[in-house]
Design a protein around this motif. Sequence first.
Motif, short mmCIF file in Angstrom:
data_model
loop_
_atom_site.label_atom_id
_atom_site.label_comp_id
_atom_site.label_asym_id
_atom_site.label_seq_id
_atom_site.Cartn_x
_atom_site.Cartn_y
_atom_site.Cartn_z
N THR A 1 -43.67 -17.00 37.17
CA THR A 1 -42.73 -18.02 37.61
C THR A 1 -42.71 -18.10 39.14
OG1 THR A 1 -40.86 -16.49 37.71
CG2 THR A 1 -41.29 -17.57 35.58
N LYS A 2 -42.20 -19.21 39.65
CA LYS A 2 -42.10 -19.37 41.09
C LYS A 2 -41.18 -18.31 41.69
CE LYS A 2 -41.47 -22.85 44.70
NZ LYS A 2 -41.25 -24.29 44.99
N ASP A 3 -40.05 -18.05 41.03
CA ASP A 3 -39.09 -17.05 41.54
C ASP A 3 -39.73 -15.67 41.58
OD1 ASP A 3 -37.13 -18.94 41.91
OD2 ASP A 3 -36.05 -18.46 40.07
N PHE A 4 -40.48 -15.31 40.52
CA PHE A 4 -41.11 -14.00 40.50
C PHE A 4 -42.14 -13.89 41.61
CE2 PHE A 4 -44.66 -11.30 39.03
CZ PHE A 4 -44.00 -10.08 39.02
N LEU A 5 -42.98 -14.90 41.77
CA LEU A 5 -44.03 -14.85 42.77
C LEU A 5 -43.43 -14.76 44.18
CD1 LEU A 5 -47.28 -16.91 42.69
CD2 LEU A 5 -46.13 -16.44 44.84
N GLN A 6 -42.42 -15.57 44.44
CA GLN A 6 -41.83 -15.58 45.79
C GLN A 6 -41.02 -14.33 46.06
OE1 GLN A 6 -41.47 -20.27 46.91
NE2 GLN A 6 -39.72 -19.37 45.87
N GLY A 7 -40.56 -13.65 45.01
CA GLY A 7 -39.78 -12.44 45.22
C GLY A 7 -40.60 -11.17 45.30
N ALA A 8 -41.90 -11.28 44.99
CA ALA A 8 -42.77 -10.10 44.97
C ALA A 8 -43.31 -9.81 46.36
CB ALA A 8 -43.91 -10.32 43.99
N LYS A 9 -43.16 -8.57 46.78
CA LYS A 9 -43.68 -8.16 48.08
C LYS A 9 -45.01 -7.45 47.87
CE LYS A 9 -42.20 -6.09 52.43
NZ LYS A 9 -41.09 -5.45 53.14
N PRO A 10 -46.10 -7.97 48.42
CA PRO A 10 -47.40 -7.35 48.15
C PRO A 10 -47.52 -5.98 48.79
CG PRO A 10 -47.61 -9.04 49.83
CD PRO A 10 -46.21 -9.13 49.31
N PRO A 11 -48.10 -5.01 48.07
CA PRO A 11 -48.26 -3.66 48.62
C PRO A 11 -49.44 -3.56 49.59
CG PRO A 11 -49.16 -3.76 46.42
CD PRO A 11 -48.55 -5.11 46.68
N VAL A 12 -50.29 -4.58 49.60
CA VAL A 12 -51.47 -4.63 50.49
C VAL A 12 -51.50 -6.04 51.07
CG1 VAL A 12 -52.68 -2.97 49.03
CG2 VAL A 12 -53.10 -5.43 48.71
N PRO A 13 -52.31 -6.29 52.10
CA PRO A 13 -52.34 -7.64 52.69
C PRO A 13 -52.78 -8.71 51.70
CG PRO A 13 -53.36 -6.04 54.16
CD PRO A 13 -53.14 -5.33 52.87
N TRP A 14 -52.24 -9.91 51.89
CA TRP A 14 -52.71 -11.06 51.13
C TRP A 14 -54.16 -11.36 51.49
CZ3 TRP A 14 -50.02 -13.29 47.31
CH2 TRP A 14 -48.62 -13.19 47.29
N HIS A 15 -54.93 -11.82 50.53
CA HIS A 15 -56.23 -12.41 50.86
C HIS A 15 -55.93 -13.76 51.51
CE1 HIS A 15 -60.20 -14.12 50.59
NE2 HIS A 15 -60.69 -12.97 50.13
N GLU A 16 -56.58 -14.05 52.61
CA GLU A 16 -56.27 -15.26 53.36
C GLU A 16 -56.48 -16.51 52.52
OE1 GLU A 16 -54.98 -17.69 56.45
OE2 GLU A 16 -54.73 -15.55 56.05
N GLY A 17 -57.52 -16.55 51.71
CA GLY A 17 -57.76 -17.71 50.87
C GLY A 17 -56.65 -17.92 49.84
N ALA A 18 -56.17 -16.82 49.26
CA ALA A 18 -55.07 -16.91 48.30
C ALA A 18 -53.79 -17.37 48.99
CB ALA A 18 -54.86 -15.57 47.63
N ARG A 19 -53.51 -16.82 50.16
CA ARG A 19 -52.31 -17.22 50.89
C ARG A 19 -52.32 -18.72 51.18
NH1 ARG A 19 -50.78 -18.73 55.48
NH2 ARG A 19 -52.87 -18.56 56.39
N LYS A 20 -53.46 -19.22 51.64
CA LYS A 20 -53.57 -20.65 51.94
C LYS A 20 -53.34 -21.50 50.69
CE LYS A 20 -56.81 -22.31 54.49
NZ LYS A 20 -58.16 -22.63 55.02
N ALA A 21 -53.92 -21.09 49.58
CA ALA A 21 -53.78 -21.86 48.34
C ALA A 21 -52.33 -21.89 47.87
CB ALA A 21 -54.67 -21.27 47.26
N LEU A 22 -51.65 -20.76 47.92
CA LEU A 22 -50.28 -20.69 47.43
C LEU A 22 -49.32 -21.43 48.36
CD1 LEU A 22 -50.31 -17.00 46.20
CD2 LEU A 22 -50.18 -19.05 44.76
N GLU A 23 -49.47 -21.24 49.65
CA GLU A 23 -48.58 -21.92 50.59
C GLU A 23 -48.80 -23.43 50.56
OE1 GLU A 23 -49.11 -19.97 54.37
OE2 GLU A 23 -47.67 -18.39 53.85
N ALA A 24 -50.02 -23.86 50.33
CA ALA A 24 -50.29 -25.29 50.21
C ALA A 24 -49.60 -25.90 48.99
CB ALA A 24 -51.80 -25.54 50.12
N ARG A 25 -49.26 -25.07 48.02
CA ARG A 25 -48.58 -25.54 46.81
C ARG A 25 -47.08 -25.26 46.85
NH1 ARG A 25 -53.65 -24.91 46.37
NH2 ARG A 25 -54.87 -26.20 44.91
N GLY A 26 -46.58 -24.94 48.01
CA GLY A 26 -45.14 -24.84 48.20
C GLY A 26 -44.53 -23.47 47.99
#
Length: 313
Positions: free
Chosen positions: A281-306
């Motif tokens: 869910t959106k709430d779960f994804l936004q509430g999860a703190k990654p234990p390692v750095p985000w992959h830049e490509g994944a970060r771009k894709a997710l932030e582009a989708r709000g």
Amino acid sequence: MLLAGVALPAAAEDRLDLGFATSSSGGTGYMYAVAVATVVNANEPGIKITAFPSAGVIENDRLLRNGEAQLILHTGGQAYSSYMGEGKYPSAYKELRALWPIYASLIQIVVPADSDAKRPGDLSDKRVGLGAPGSSANKHVRQVLEIEGLPDGKFRAQPNSLPEQVTALKDGKLDALSIIMGASAPALMDLATSRQARWLPLSEDTVAKLEAMNPPGAIVPVTIPANAYQGQAEPVPTVGLPIWVMTNAKLSDEAAERIVGTFFDRLKEAAEVHPVVNETTKDFLQGAKPPVPWHEGARKALEARGYKLKAAQ
């Protein structure tokens, strides 16, 4: 398996083949990965993802380090330990990268309905399935038992895969099985329909002590909802381990962005492959703190989708 570290191949003969190491074949983690592969493979002709079962996240981490897998499932706590080079990990794996969190996988300890055990601490001298060696279940269920007064030697450990545990419990050759999986795991659904069973609850004190034994964010209190399984009429308090799809820095930004973007654009389609995808869910994804750095490509894709993402620890 081929892993491109620069850009996504365009020609069919140069297709990017990615192995996805998951969990037991009877678990929701494996089925989630099958849903990812199904959607991405159907919509990205330059990519082929092949999901395959494994013994658990410690094995998955080894496979990623060795290049035998390019996508893996990892728990937050184990991923942090790998990144830092702690515990069972031979060195700090600073190349480890987060793609997205999928759900919180639950510690589930199951006994026959007629068992006299009411909590994990009642399993003294019992035959207890612990999950395959190298799995998160093997580690964290041992922690639960230790907290409740049963260190190794006080119970008869049988580290087997989930299908082996289910068969043994049905046949009366195991007194309790344990696994870390999403609610309504297929293998446990099958068990509940073929034999009356009970899920053992964790007390608030056990949960608090388990949180203290693990890295911040690795353990979250959760509840298995009533009727998640046949005959399980009451909610069962337990804990969850946030599960992540991870890769390493060798995966190109373009490939990561296309995999993540394609999957999140088609979540409903993926949920038709298996409903466990609905737990992302959106709430779960936004509430999860990654234990390692985000992959830049994944970060771009997710932030582009709000999605508003938390920074790594």
